[in-house]
Motif scaffolding. Structure first.
Motif, mmCIF file in Angstrom:
data_model
loop_
_atom_site.group_PDB
_atom_site.id
_atom_site.type_symbol
_atom_site.label_atom_id
_atom_site.label_comp_id
_atom_site.label_asym_id
_atom_site.label_seq_id
_atom_site.Cartn_x
_atom_site.Cartn_y
_atom_site.Cartn_z
ATOM 1 N N SER A 292 -6.462 3.417 -4.907
ATOM 2 C CA SER A 292 -6.657 3.384 -6.555
ATOM 3 C C SER A 292 -5.876 4.607 -7.105
ATOM 4 C CB SER A 292 -7.981 3.163 -6.924
ATOM 5 O OG SER A 292 -8.831 4.333 -6.636
ATOM 6 N N LEU A 293 -5.957 5.759 -6.582
ATOM 7 C CA LEU A 293 -5.457 6.805 -7.180
ATOM 8 C C LEU A 293 -4.058 7.159 -6.962
ATOM 9 C CD1 LEU A 293 -8.029 9.689 -6.249
ATOM 10 C CD2 LEU A 293 -7.750 8.202 -8.510
ATOM 11 N N LEU A 294 -3.495 6.331 -5.960
ATOM 12 C CA LEU A 294 -1.994 6.241 -5.773
ATOM 13 C C LEU A 294 -1.383 5.304 -6.194
ATOM 14 C CD1 LEU A 294 -2.610 7.255 -1.668
ATOM 15 C CD2 LEU A 294 -1.733 8.809 -3.603
ATOM 16 N N SER B 292 3.567 4.772 -7.355
ATOM 17 C CA SER B 292 4.756 3.846 -7.144
ATOM 18 C C SER B 292 4.950 2.870 -8.225
ATOM 19 C CB SER B 292 4.218 3.117 -5.638
ATOM 20 O OG SER B 292 3.166 2.490 -6.009
ATOM 21 N N ALA B 293 4.399 3.167 -9.233
ATOM 22 C CA ALA B 293 4.530 2.377 -10.461
ATOM 23 C C ALA B 293 6.045 2.233 -10.901
ATOM 24 C CB ALA B 293 3.701 2.719 -11.616
ATOM 25 N N MET C 23 0.809 -1.306 0.042
ATOM 26 C CA MET C 23 0.106 -0.088 -0.063
ATOM 27 C C MET C 23 0.900 1.249 0.047
ATOM 28 S SD MET C 23 -3.076 -0.971 2.794
ATOM 29 C CE MET C 23 -4.177 0.390 2.526
ATOM 30 N N PHE C 24 0.440 2.288 -0.846
ATOM 31 C CA PHE C 24 1.286 3.503 -0.708
ATOM 32 C C PHE C 24 1.146 4.179 0.676
ATOM 33 C CE2 PHE C 24 1.700 7.888 -1.354
ATOM 34 C CZ PHE C 24 2.718 8.062 -2.318
ATOM 35 N N LYS C 25 0.114 3.962 1.273
ATOM 36 C CA LYS C 25 -0.082 4.512 2.625
ATOM 37 C C LYS C 25 1.118 4.175 3.610
ATOM 38 C CE LYS C 25 -3.460 2.970 5.220
ATOM 39 N NZ LYS C 25 -4.823 2.793 5.650
ATOM 40 N N GLU C 26 1.527 2.930 3.541
ATOM 41 C CA GLU C 26 2.692 2.585 4.214
ATOM 42 C C GLU C 26 3.794 3.135 4.003
ATOM 43 O OE1 GLU C 26 5.210 -1.614 5.434
ATOM 44 O OE2 GLU C 26 3.727 -1.667 4.043
ATOM 45 N N THR D 82 -1.425 13.981 4.206
ATOM 46 C CA THR D 82 -2.201 14.488 3.288
ATOM 47 C C THR D 82 -2.491 13.609 1.992
ATOM 48 O OG1 THR D 82 -1.990 16.573 3.656
ATOM 49 C CG2 THR D 82 -3.086 16.323 1.656
ATOM 50 N N MET D 83 -1.258 12.910 1.247
ATOM 51 C CA MET D 83 -1.298 12.046 0.496
ATOM 52 C C MET D 83 -2.241 10.701 0.790
ATOM 53 S SD MET D 83 -0.017 13.284 -2.429
ATOM 54 C CE MET D 83 0.276 11.474 -3.166
#
Length: 387
Positions: free
Chosen positions: A321-323, A327-328, A200-203, A314-315
């Motif tokens: 799905s938008l993030l 990280s691609a 997850m981008f959140k991590e 904030t990100m």
């Protein structure tokens, strides 16, 4: 005949001009939309972030334009396809007969035989874990030990039957079993990437360590935690002497060394840092060199985000799905070859991006075999190791 009818656009006394009324309506609609947008932005900013990011000043990324082992080259550009049956061959291993094995994200494990001249033959399905097999390696009994993201540490016998070896440790789940290596005595070292349980981008935005290095004892069938607090624990590799084991910390661009023998036994230190991208899997060749697949080169926005916890928080509010695109993998194939002491010997690159999203590089019988993950190139590739 004189025209007695007035067709001018003049509005009657006290009335509204038609064009003026239209403009007013458009203006009112525009102002309403702007108010809604502003309200949405304000609400978005006021909503608490789901994370409390940790500030980190990442080291300046190595330059591909400067002379040195990271200097741009095209050593990977000549890679040829071995098989495209698995679309995302995360890891690659070989049995005693020289057959190639690799998994795919749909749960299938493929076997690729070679003819007498070393040419790959058609891939065959060897087993199906019903999960997502990543790390693969054969033990001395001929069983294929598998690190499966969804199911844990598995053993697949020669007939393809799957057995779960470990999916818990200390009474808690193993959240994301990723990669492994096997010692001569049969001990299995493997990574539990993150308590998040999935990528997850959140991590990444949170920048806190949730990964672990684990050990499985095949005699006692017990799993223990060797090391905690790892930033996205990924690839695993033992040294030639088995005096230490490496684990890749993808989100901090480094390899961590955990000592298994000697005066430093039970402690850890940094083996290699400030890599030019996110390290994935690690393999060791006959010379004791370590090959590191770099899934993507450094992402400048991510390094900038780590400097600002407010921006990172904030990100993290945005839908995952938008993030995902943030990280691609960059279309720049990259592999690092390290000495037994952790020094960068050289890098292998494809800056044109015909081969990218590299997870694994395996030196075997004069070839370098390349594996990839979803988002990168598809299929297993290889290139001769002549320099």
């Amino acid at each position: 005949m004189p025209n007695t009818t007035d067709f001018s656009a003049k509005a009657p006394p006290g009335g509204n001009h038609p064009k003026r009324s239209t403009h007013k309506r458009i203006r009112r609609v525009g102002l309403s939309l702007l108010a809604v947008i502003l309200l949405g932005v304000i609400t978005f900013l006021l909503v608490p972030s789901p994370i409390e990011p940790a500030k980190w000043i990442a080291p300046t990324a190595p330059s591909f334009q400067e002379a040195g082992p990271w200097q741009e080259n095209n050593k990977l550009s000549s890679a040829q396809i071995v098989t495209d049956a698995p679309k995302s061959p995360e890891f690659i291993t070989f049995d005693k007969e020289g057959n190639l094995y690799t998994g795919d994200s749909d749960g299938k494990i493929y076997m690729v035989p070679f003819d007498a001249e070393g040419n790959p033959q058609e891939a065959q399905v060897f087993a199906d874990t019903k999960g997502t097999p990543n790390g693969l390696k054969f033990d001395d009994n001929g069983n294929l030990i598998v690190a499966d993201i969804k199911r844990g540490l598995l053993s697949v016998n020669p007939s393809g039957t799957v057995e779960v070896l470990a999916d818990q440790v200390d009474g808690k789940p193993i959240y994301l079993t990723n990669e492994l290596d096997i010692a001569q005595d049969g001990t299995i070292y493997f990574s539990d990437t993150s308590t998040y349980g999935r990528v997850m981008f959140k991590e990444m935005a949170e920048n806190k360590p949730h990964g672990r290095l684990l050990k499985y004892d095949p005699i006692t069938k017990q799993t223990t935690v060797l090391l905690e607090g790892l930033y996205f624990a990924n690839g695993i590799a033992l040294s030639s002497e088995e005096d230490f084991v490496l684990v890749a910390e993808s989100y901090h661009y480094q390899l961590t060394r955990y000592w298994l023998k000697g005066p430093k036994k039970g402690t850890s230190d940094i083996f290699a840092d400030n890599l030019a991208g996110f390290p994935d899997n690690i393999t060791r060749d006959e010379q004791g060199h370590f090959w590191v697949g770099i899934f993507t080169t450094r992402i400048s926005f991510v390094d900038q985000m780590h400097r600002s916890p407010w921006l990172a928080g904030t990100m993290a509010k945005l839908p995952e799905s938008l993030l995902s695109g943030a990280s691609a993998p960059a279309k720049h194939g990259l592999v690092a070859e390290l000495s037994p002491q952790g020094e960068l010997i050289e890098s292998w690159q494809d800056p044109e991006g015909s081969l990218y999203g590299v997870t694994t590089a395996v030196s075997h019988n004069g070839y370098l075999y390349i594996g990839t993950a979803p988002g990168g190139s598809q299929g297993v590739h290889r290139l001769p190791l002549t320099k």
